[in-house]
Write a protein that holds these residues in place. Structure first.
Motif, short mmCIF file in Angstrom:
data_model
loop_
_atom_site.label_atom_id
_atom_site.label_comp_id
_atom_site.label_asym_id
_atom_site.label_seq_id
_atom_site.Cartn_x
_atom_site.Cartn_y
_atom_site.Cartn_z
N ALA A 110 0.83 -1.21 0.00
CA ALA A 110 0.00 0.00 0.00
C ALA A 110 0.86 1.26 0.00
N ARG A 111 1.96 1.23 0.74
CA ARG A 111 2.86 2.38 0.80
C ARG A 111 3.50 2.63 -0.57
N LEU A 112 3.97 1.59 -1.20
CA LEU A 112 4.58 1.74 -2.53
C LEU A 112 3.56 2.20 -3.55
N ARG A 113 2.35 1.67 -3.45
CA ARG A 113 1.27 2.09 -4.36
C ARG A 113 1.00 3.59 -4.20
N ALA A 114 1.12 4.09 -2.98
CA ALA A 114 0.89 5.51 -2.71
C ALA A 114 2.12 6.37 -2.98
N LYS A 115 3.22 5.72 -3.34
CA LYS A 115 4.48 6.40 -3.64
C LYS A 115 4.99 7.23 -2.46
N LEU A 116 4.97 6.60 -1.29
CA LEU A 116 5.47 7.25 -0.07
C LEU A 116 6.69 6.49 0.44
N THR A 117 7.61 7.21 1.04
CA THR A 117 8.73 6.56 1.72
C THR A 117 8.24 6.06 3.07
N GLN A 118 9.01 5.19 3.68
CA GLN A 118 8.66 4.71 5.01
C GLN A 118 8.58 5.89 5.99
N GLU A 119 9.56 6.76 5.92
CA GLU A 119 9.59 7.90 6.83
C GLU A 119 8.37 8.80 6.64
N ARG A 120 8.02 9.09 5.40
CA ARG A 120 6.90 9.99 5.12
C ARG A 120 5.58 9.39 5.60
N LEU A 121 5.37 8.11 5.35
CA LEU A 121 4.15 7.46 5.83
C LEU A 121 4.07 7.52 7.34
N GLY A 122 5.18 7.22 7.99
CA GLY A 122 5.20 7.27 9.45
C GLY A 122 4.84 8.64 9.98
N VAL A 123 5.42 9.67 9.42
CA VAL A 123 5.14 11.04 9.86
C VAL A 123 3.68 11.39 9.62
N LEU A 124 3.16 11.06 8.45
CA LEU A 124 1.76 11.36 8.14
C LEU A 124 0.79 10.61 9.05
N ALA A 125 1.24 9.46 9.56
CA ALA A 125 0.41 8.67 10.46
C ALA A 125 0.59 9.06 11.93
N GLY A 126 1.46 10.04 12.18
CA GLY A 126 1.61 10.54 13.54
C GLY A 126 2.81 10.03 14.31
N ILE A 127 3.73 9.36 13.64
CA ILE A 127 4.95 8.87 14.30
C ILE A 127 5.99 9.98 14.24
N GLU A 128 6.76 10.13 15.31
CA GLU A 128 7.80 11.16 15.32
C GLU A 128 8.79 10.92 14.19
N GLU A 129 9.19 12.01 13.56
CA GLU A 129 10.08 11.92 12.40
C GLU A 129 11.37 11.18 12.70
N ALA A 130 11.91 11.35 13.90
CA ALA A 130 13.19 10.74 14.26
C ALA A 130 13.13 9.21 14.25
N THR A 131 11.95 8.63 14.49
CA THR A 131 11.84 7.17 14.56
C THR A 131 10.95 6.58 13.46
N ALA A 132 10.37 7.42 12.61
CA ALA A 132 9.40 6.96 11.62
C ALA A 132 9.98 5.90 10.68
N TYR A 133 11.14 6.16 10.10
CA TYR A 133 11.73 5.21 9.16
C TYR A 133 11.99 3.85 9.82
N SER A 134 12.58 3.88 10.99
CA SER A 134 12.92 2.64 11.69
C SER A 134 11.67 1.85 12.05
N ARG A 135 10.67 2.54 12.58
CA ARG A 135 9.44 1.84 12.98
C ARG A 135 8.74 1.23 11.78
N LEU A 136 8.64 1.98 10.68
CA LEU A 136 7.98 1.45 9.49
C LEU A 136 8.74 0.25 8.94
N SER A 137 10.05 0.32 8.99
CA SER A 137 10.86 -0.80 8.53
C SER A 137 10.55 -2.06 9.35
N HIS A 138 10.44 -1.91 10.64
CA HIS A 138 10.12 -3.05 11.51
C HIS A 138 8.71 -3.57 11.23
N TYR A 139 7.76 -2.69 11.01
CA TYR A 139 6.39 -3.12 10.70
C TYR A 139 6.34 -3.86 9.37
#
Length: 86
Positions: free
Chosen positions: A9-38
């Motif tokens: 779904a993220r790739l279909r929306a053309k979003l990076t892991q970090e950008r999706l995380g931030v848009l979903a309310g995750i702090e920018e500093a941890t967004a990439y890492s958390r999305l990667s784990h998910y």
């Protein structure tokens, strides 16, 4: 949650892991890492966070929990038809 669905779904929306995380309310500093784990399935997000991902990615929440791939695609098709009528 089916982790590969989040990535699809993220790739279909053309979003990076970090950008999706931030848009979903995750702090920018941890967004990439958390999305990667998910997406890798090493951690599972709360249902509330999955609902935020669904909102940002414009997919139904159940898409992330549907086991059958073909049925998941049918859910997306039905959801898009429904959204177009509103």
């Amino acid at each position: 949650m089916i982790s590969k669905r989040l990535k699809e779904a993220r790739l279909r929306a053309k979003l990076t892991q970090e950008r999706l995380g931030v848009l979903a309310g995750i702090e920018e500093a941890t967004a990439y890492s958390r999305l990667s784990h998910y997406e890798n399935g090493t951690h599972r997000p709360t249902f509330e966070l999955v609902c935020e991902f669904a909102r940002v990615l414009n997919v139904p929440e159940c898409y992330f929990y549907t086991v059958d791939d073909d049925f998941a695609e049918e859910v997306l098709t039905l959801y898009k038809k429904y959204k177009d009528k509103i």
